[in-house]
Structure formats: structure tokens, C-alpha cells
Design an enzyme around this catalytic site. Structure first.
Site, short mmCIF file in Angstrom:
data_model
loop_
_atom_site.label_atom_id
_atom_site.label_comp_id
_atom_site.label_asym_id
_atom_site.label_seq_id
_atom_site.Cartn_x
_atom_site.Cartn_y
_atom_site.Cartn_z
CB CYS A 1 -0.92 0.02 1.21
SG CYS A 1 -2.21 -1.18 1.05
CE LYS B 1 -4.44 3.78 -2.10
NZ LYS B 1 -5.47 3.44 -1.12
CG ASP C 1 -18.62 3.67 0.61
OD1 ASP C 1 -17.79 3.10 1.34
OD2 ASP C 1 -19.73 4.04 0.99
CG ASP C 2 -14.46 0.88 1.91
OD1 ASP C 2 -13.62 1.81 1.89
OD2 ASP C 2 -14.97 0.45 2.95
CG ASP D 1 -7.54 -5.36 -22.34
OD1 ASP D 1 -6.47 -5.96 -22.48
OD2 ASP D 1 -8.57 -5.56 -23.03
CG ASP E 1 -12.08 -7.42 -24.63
OD1 ASP E 1 -11.85 -7.85 -25.77
OD2 ASP E 1 -11.24 -7.40 -23.70
#
Ligand SMILES: Cc1cc2nc3c(=O)[nH]c(=O)nc-3n(C[C@H](O)[C@H](O)[C@H](O)COP(=O)(O)OP(=O)(O)OC[C@H]3O[C@@H](n4cnc5c(N)ncnc54)[C@H](O)[C@@H]3O)c2cc1C
Length: 758
Positions: A420, A423, A452-453, A470, A493
Site C-alpha cells: 500500500c 500508492k 466509498d470502498d 485490460d 471487448d
């Protein structure tokens, strides 16, 4: 303060690919500056070299001999190349405003955009005269004029307005070429009438008397009528009028005079002279803004009027490069000293030229050969890059940093955390994404608008969810364009399934660096991506951005499909007798492999990038309406790989016509040169699916069967009877290269499903 090398610390942006900036690019290529990133923004990838232009018009040079390939040069210099038109500068925010790209940030800026013909000052000129600038448009008009004169029976009268060196040379070059063209057609060259208009008494007013006399003699001998003290004040369809009341009927009116600064410069707040040219000091720095430099025809130096000539623009390149370097490294600037006498080699169109330098005059065929030698040598320096790596940069060149910027730069080169910790910082990300405006959809219940999450979407009754992912590394140095293509590729796709895109989440990696630079890259990339997602009606609902050694972007995309359409178009739906239709040309793999090796022409890459941005969305309803039963989008496995993916589940064979394959410009050349994508060898294994490989090996399109595609077109199987009308419709919808490339056959006894027609 500490000098830091490594991540991008400063951005130098070059507007225009004029004669000074090509020199700057070359100089930075030879001596790169650590921590400094160059970006060149130009409307034209093929930027003309003015010295050879008359020779091109006269037919002595081909197009590529007189144009500098800016995309290749920029790549060689390690500079980013944005093909775009600049329309303004936001000096307060230090951003360049472009027609298509989002604003581009700079720490130092340089403008080299040439001059703009001021046709608006003469009634009718904008509508009825052909300005010589921009040269790209003039070239198109010249080629059209050339065809018109060749096919027009009877007399053609051409008026050239402006009798400076450009006007005189152009007149003689056009006349030489057109007369020859008429002779070649067995026609009388005297059907051509040329008139040259000079507002002054003199032609070539900035050259010495002997040069002027020489050209007067040439013009008389060549039957060109020179109108002196003949300022053109009105132009209409089929003619012009001068201030003295003289009128001339003319079939073509070419405008080589009254150039001024580009109109948008007036909005920048930079000091300009009366003609709209940027006022610069002796360091080529704007009198108004120390962060902005300018060079070439677009500048004016107080008390030192400069001839608007390519030789000056070329000479400015060196001090300009030096001062850009010095401005970002905090060093004192150097002065540009314009030459008081300059060498002009002015051609007469027929491989003959005149020397003009101060009071010096000479002429002869040898002058033309000398000019040709100088010009070709200049062009070689900008187009032949083999064996030209720049020396390693000296530490003294590095960008001085202090305080917060220094801390960020140290952190960018230090060992980075994984997991993390890798990030991209929340504030950087939220600032970057604040300027990006994804569309809102009613069926997105929780998305970026109320983060939100995770995002939450509704699947409407009667619809099913189509899901695809992709992801790939940046293959070009323009994050906005990369974002557009990555999004378009990911949407492919969904469309190939006959679905409409609903929502997407992004996953990206960005190289570490100063927060402002990271933010800018994320902003550019996501602006590009969101512009494509928005056009497709697809809402960006979330994502994750981390640090990585390379810029990369991918999407997980959700689509919605009417449940009744499920299975209507699948890979396994091919039927014997169907026509095989391909909606876009192939060749992106080999072209980009060549681009990285400086072996592709810039305009081939431009065309490939345009094709990669073309969405497959509009093609799908058309294919469905024409009864298509099988469809896929071309990506990494190449045409053959994707075709075999369809023939196998469909239990059919297929026949491919190699001559019919639509190829991107340049792809056959680069493939023939053996320049292939690194994915190609894996794809070539599928040659075992070919029944008659041996017969086709020498065909130029053969290697492209295995060429991996990025954002490729749709390959569809359509009932033969509907194929022609389907193609007509596809072309109307914006797929000009859509073609029938073969047909579907009933499965035979042979193991190999594909037969090639070479
Ligand atoms: C017919 C003709 C013959 C000539 N022959 C000679 C000659 O033999 N020798 C000589 O010394 N001079 C010659 N000249 C003059 C010469 O063309 C100019 O002096 C020279 O081109 C100026 O160079 P520049 O670098 O300032 O700009 P340009 O060469 O005009 O380059 C400007 C660049 O900026 C780009 N650009 C413009 N606007 C924008 C924008 N808004 N956004 C992004 N990019 C932009 C353009 O696409 C172009 O690539 C000739 C001129 C003409 C018309």
C-alpha cells in the site's frame, strides 16, 4: 540547495516545431539535462525546412526530403511529442492551452511558431487567395493547383502577391514545374501566365541592387509580368485589384506577404510589436515574462529589425537551447547576436541560384549545387540519428532544488515502499482527478461522485452484466493520448460482445517524482481516458493508482447487454458462406516497434494513433443489423490468432485474401524490414493453423497476420448477401478502411483451418 538527478523536476515546453526548436531538440539530444523533461507541441509532424521548399515546388525534391520528422526527432531527443495546436497560454497557472490536449504545465516555455499571413486585412483575400503559410495547407493547395493546371484546357493565370525572396522564388519554382508539366502532356507551356505583385517599386527590397537586377532579368526572360507599386487592396473570385485601380483576372492568387503574429498571441498578455510579433530581449526572452522565450519569425527585437528568414530562425536555435537550459538551472543567460550580413542563396527554379550577402552577388548552377549541399547536410543532422548518442550530462547542469521540492526529489530516487506504501498519495490523486469529469449515470449508485470502498451499480431488469479487463504499459510519450487509447482498447471487448459500456474502474502505475509532476501525468492520462469513456457513455467509478517504474494504465469495464442479445454474436457463431469483415487496418505492433527504434515515419505513427482512437462502438449495431453472428476485437493475438479463436468454436474453416487486408501506412515497410513486435514470435506459433503457408510467405501482408494490435478493429462474420451493404454503412459510420477480407468455409478434412489467398 542540492543538485538532484533522476526523476522529472522541471518541464520545458516548446510550442511549434520551427527551425529554432528542431535545433533545440537536437542540442538536448546531444547534451541531455538531468531532471528536465522536454515536451514539444506542434500542429505538424512533418515540419517543413524553408530552404528547400522552393526546390520541392520546382520538383527537385520529394516531400520527405524537405520535411523534418518532428515525432522521430523528439523521440531521439527523449522529448515528449504532442501533436496539437496551441491556442493560448495561461501564464498565471503556467499552462499551455491546446485545442485537444488538457492544459500542459511548464516551468520554462519557448515559442517558435513562425508567422501568420494577415489575409484579413485585404477584403476577399481570406476567401479567394492561397496563403503560403501554414506550409502544410499550402502544400495541399499547391498539389490541387498542380492538378487543376494540368487538367485545365487553355490559359491559366497565376498571380503571386508579394515580391520578397519568398514570393520571387515561389513564382519561379511554380512556373518551372508547371511549364514542364504542360510540356510532358504535349501542351503549350505559354498557356501559363504569371504575374508578380510588389507593393514597393523594388522587388527583393532587402537585397543588394545587383541581386535585384539579376532577378529582374530572370523574371523578364521567363515572361513573368512584374507589377510594381501595385499594392493589392481587394481580392475576389477570379481576380484582384490594386490601389492604383489596376485589375487582373487570375485563376489562382498566391499570397506571400503581410505576415504577422498568430492572433492568439494577443491574448497572452505578452508584449508584442505592431505586427503582433513577440517582443524579446537579446536573450530571446519575452520582455514581459522571464519564463517565456521565443525565436524565429514570431519574434521582434527592439531596435534590431530582423529579416523573416529561416537562416535567422536556425541561428537562434543554439542560444535558445542554452538559455532554456540556463533558465531552469538558475544560471545567467547568454545573448543572441543577430548577424548583420547574412547569406541568402535564392534559387530561380531551374537548378540555378543567386548568392546574396550584404553587397556580395554571384550566380550560377554551382550556387544551386552549393545550396543543395548545405540544405541536405542540414536535413541529415535532423534525420539521421545512428551513432549519435549524447555525452553523459555534467553534474553542474542539474536542476537546483530547495525545501519541500528537494525532499520530494530525494524520496523519488530513494528506495520506495511496496504494497500500500506504493500508492500515489491521496492528495496528489484527488487533485489530479479533480479536473477530470466522468459522466454520471442513473444506474451508478455509488461511484466517484460519492466515493466509498467500492462502487455499486444497478443492472436493469432484462439486462445482463458483461465484464472485461485490460492493462498495458505506455507505448507513447503522450499520457493524454495513451489514456485515450488504453480506454478505447479496454472498451473493445465490451462492444465486441454486442454490449454497451456502463462503468469502469481504472488501475494505473506512475513513475515517482515531484508531486506536481506526478499529479500532472495522472491528470493528463485520466483526462484522455475519461474523454473516451464519456464518449462511450461509460462512467468511471473508481480506481487505484500506484507507483511503478513505468506509466501503465488499464481498466476493468462493465457492460450491459440485453439478455435477448446474449449469444447473438459470439466467437463461435461463424457460419459457412459468411463474409469476413474487418473494420480497421492492422499493423500497430510493427509500427510501434519501429517507432521505438526510430525507424517509423512520424506520420505513420500519427495515422496509427488516430486509428487506435477510433471506437468500435458504432460498428456493432451496424454489424448486428446486417446479420453478423460472430465478432471479436483484434488485440494481442493478431488477426490470425483471433480468427482461429473464432473458427475453432464455430467448427468452420476460413479463407483470407492477403491482398485485401487493410494495412496501416508504413506497416508493410517496417514488417519487411524485419521490425516486429516482441509479441510477434509467440503469435507466429499459430502458423500451424495455416494450410498453405509456403505459398504466402513472400507476400508483404504475411507477417502482419501475426502482428499484435492495440485497440484494433472488429473482425466479424456477416452473411455474404449482406456484406456489401454492411460495408457501405460501416464506411458512412466512420470506418473508411472497413473491408471484406475473406470468407467462412465449411470445415474440411485438413487439420489446418485457414487457407491464404496470396
Ligand atoms: C515560399 C517561401 C520560401 C522561403 N524560402 C526561404 C529560404 O530559402 N531561406 C530562408 O531562410 N527562408 C525562407 N523563407 C522564409 C522562411 O520560411 C521562414 O523565415 C521560416 O520558416 C521561419 O521559421 P520559424 O522557425 O520561425 O517558423 P516556421 O518554419 O514557420 O515553423 C513554425 C512551426 O510551428 C508550428 N505551429 C504554428 N502555429 C502553431 C500552434 N499554434 N501550435 C503548435 N504549432 C504551431 C508550425 O506547424 C511549424 O511547424 C521562405 C518562405 C516562403 C514562404
Amino acid at each position: 540547495m542540492q543538485a538532484i538527478t533522476g526523476p522529472v523536476l522541471r518541464d520545458i515546453v516548446l510550442i511549434g516545431g520551427g527551425h529554432s526548436h528542431v535545433g533545440v531538440l537536437r542540442m538536448f539530444a546531444m547534451r541531455p539535462l538531468p531532471g528536465v523533461r522536454l515536451t514539444v507541441i506542434c500542429t505538424d509532424t512533418d515540419t517543413p525546412y524553408s530552404g528547400m521548399l522552393p526546390g520541392y515546388i520546382a520538383g527537385h525534391y520529394g516531400f520527405d526530403e524537405v520535411h523534418i520528422d518532428l515525432r522521430r526527432l523528439a523521440w531521439f531527443a527523449g522529448a515528449r511529442y504532442y501533436r496539437d495546436e496551441v491556442t493560448g497560454i495561461d501564464r498565471a497557472a503556467r499552462k499551455v492551452i491546446c485545442r485537444r490536449h488538457p492544459p500542459v504545465s511548464y516551468d520554462a516555455l519557448s515559442i517558435n511558431i513562425g508567422s501568420t499571413p494577415q489575409l484579413g486585412q485585404v477584403p476577399g483575400a481570406s476567401e479567394h487567395a492561397v496563403p503560403v503559410k501554414p506550409i502544410r495547407r499550402f502544400n495541399e493547395r499547391w498539389l490541387a493547383l498542380f492538378e487543376r493546371v494540368r487538367s485545365h484546357a487553355g490559359t491559366t493565370t497565376i498571380a503571386v502577391v508579394g515580391a520578397g525572396a519568398g514570393g520571387v522564388e515561389l513564382t519561379l519554382a511554380m512556373q518551372y514545374r508547371l511549364r514542364r508539366a504542360l510540356v510532358e502532356r504535349g501542351r503549350n507551356p505559354d498557356e501559363l501566365r504569371f504575374h508578380l505583385f510588389s507593393a514597393d517599386e523594388q522587388i527583393l527590397p532587402t537585397h543588394n541592387a545587383r541581386v535585384r537586377r539579376a532577378f529582374q532579368g530572370v523574371l523578364v526572360k521567363r515572361g513573368v509580368t512584374v507589377h510594381r507599386r501595385a499594392e493589392v487592396i481587394r481580392v475576389a473570385a477570379g481576380g484582384l485589384q490594386t490601389r492604383s485601380g489596376e485589375a487582373l483576372e487570375a485563376d489562382e492568387i498566391v499570397w506571400v506577404t503581410q505576415a504577422g503574429g498568430a492572433p492568439w498571441l494577443a491574448e497572452t498578455g505578452l508584449a508584442l510589436d505592431e505586427q503582433g510579433f513577440i517582443r524579446v530581449n537579446e536573450s530571446l526572452q519575452s520582455e514581459t515574462d522571464p519564463l517565456i522565450f521565443a525565436a524565429g519569425d514570431c519574434v521582434a527585437m527592439r531596435g534590431r529589425p530582423l529579416e523573416k528568414a529561416g537562416v535567422f530562425a536556425v541561428r537562434m536555435g543554439r542560444p535558445l537551447a542554452e538559455n532554456l537550459r540556463r533558465s531552469v538551472t538558475g544560471q545567467a543567460l547568454v545573448s543572441y547576436r543577430p548577424q548583420s550580413r547574412w547569406l541568402a542563396l535564392i534559387s530561380t527554379g531551374d537548378r540555378h541560384a543567386v548568392v546574396s550577402r550584404g553587397a556580395l552577388y554571384a550566380r550560377g548552377d554551382w550556387v544551386w549545387r552549393w545550396k543543395d549541399w548545405i540544405d541536405r547536410r542540414f536535413m541529415r543532422k535532423l534525420s539521421e540519428f545512428e551513432g549519435m548518442p549524447g555525452p553523459p550530462p555534467g553534474a553542474s547542469d542539474a536542476v537546483p532544488l530547495a525545501g519541500e521540492e528537494q525532499a520530494q526529489a530525494i524520496s523519488a530516487v530513494a528506495m520506495r515502499c511496496g504494497g500500500c506504501g506504493a500508492k500515489v498519495g491521496a492528495t496528489v490523486l484527488s487533485r489530479a482527478l479533480a479536473g477530470v469529469k466522468p459522466i454520471e449515470r442513473d444506474d451508478v449508485l455509488i461511484g466517484l461522485h460519492a466515493p466509498d470502498d467500492a462502487a455499486v451499480m444497478r443492472v436493469p431488469r432484462g439486462m445482463a452484466l458483461v465484464h472485461s479487463v485490460d492493462f498495458f504499459r505506455a507505448f507513447i510519450d503522450d499520457p493524454w493520448l495513451f489514456g485515450r487509447i488504453a480506454a478505447n482498447h479496454a472498451l473493445g471487448d465490451i462492444f465486441a460482445m454486442g454490449a454497451e459500456a456502463q462503468s469502469a474502474t481504472a488501475i494505473a502505475t506512475v513513475p515517482p517524482g515531484l508531486e506536481t509532476k506526478v499529479e500532472d501525468t495522472v491528470f493528463q492520462m485520466m483526462s484522455g481516458a475519461v474523454s473516451v469513456l464519456n464518449e462511450a457513455g461509460c462512467a468511471l467509478v473508481g480506481g487505484h493508482t500506484g507507483e511503478g517504474s513505468e506509466l501503465a494504465l488499464g481498466f476493468a469495464v462493465n457492460g450491459l447487454i440485453d439478455e435477448r442479445l446474449i449469444g447473438v454474436m459470439t466467437k463461435g457463431g461463424m457460419r459457412p458462406g459468411d463474409a469476413l469483415i474487418l473494420t480497421k487496418p492492422i499493423g500497430t505492433g510493427t509500427l510501434f516497434a519501429a517507432h521505438t527504434r526510430l525507424k517509423a515515419r512520424g506520420r505513420w505513427i500519427d495515422a496509427a494513433l488516430e486509428s487506435m482512437q477510433l471506437s468500435n462502438r458504432a460498428a456493432v449495431p451496424c454489424l448486428l443489423a446486417h446479420g453478423a453472428t460472430a465478432c471479436t476485437d483484434l488485440t494481442g493475438f493478431g488477426l490470425l490468432g483471433h480468427l482461429v479463436e473464432m473458427t475453432r468454436p464455430s467448427a468452420v474453416d476460413a479463407e483470407l485474401e492477403l491482398d485485401a487486408l487493410p494495412l496501416l501506412e508504413g506497416a508493410a515497410e517496417t514488417a519487411a524490414a524485419g521490425i516486429l513486435s516482441s509479441l510477434q514470435p509467440a503469435n507466429v506459433r499459430l502458423r500451424r493453423a495455416l494450410r498453405n503457408q509456403e505459398e504466402a510467405l513472400k507476400h508483404p501482408a504475411y507477417p502482419l497476420l501475426f502482428d499484435p494490435q492495440t485497440a484494433g478493429g472488429l473482425l466479424a462474420s456477416v452473411p455474404a448477401a449482406a456484406a456489401e451493404s454492411c460495408l457501405v454503412e460501416l464506411r458512412k459510420l466512420g470506418y473508411p478502411r472497413a473491408v471484406r477480407i475473406g470468407r467462412v468455409l465449411a470445415q474440411g478434412d485438413a487439420l489446418e483451418p485457414i487457407t491464404l489467398i496470396a
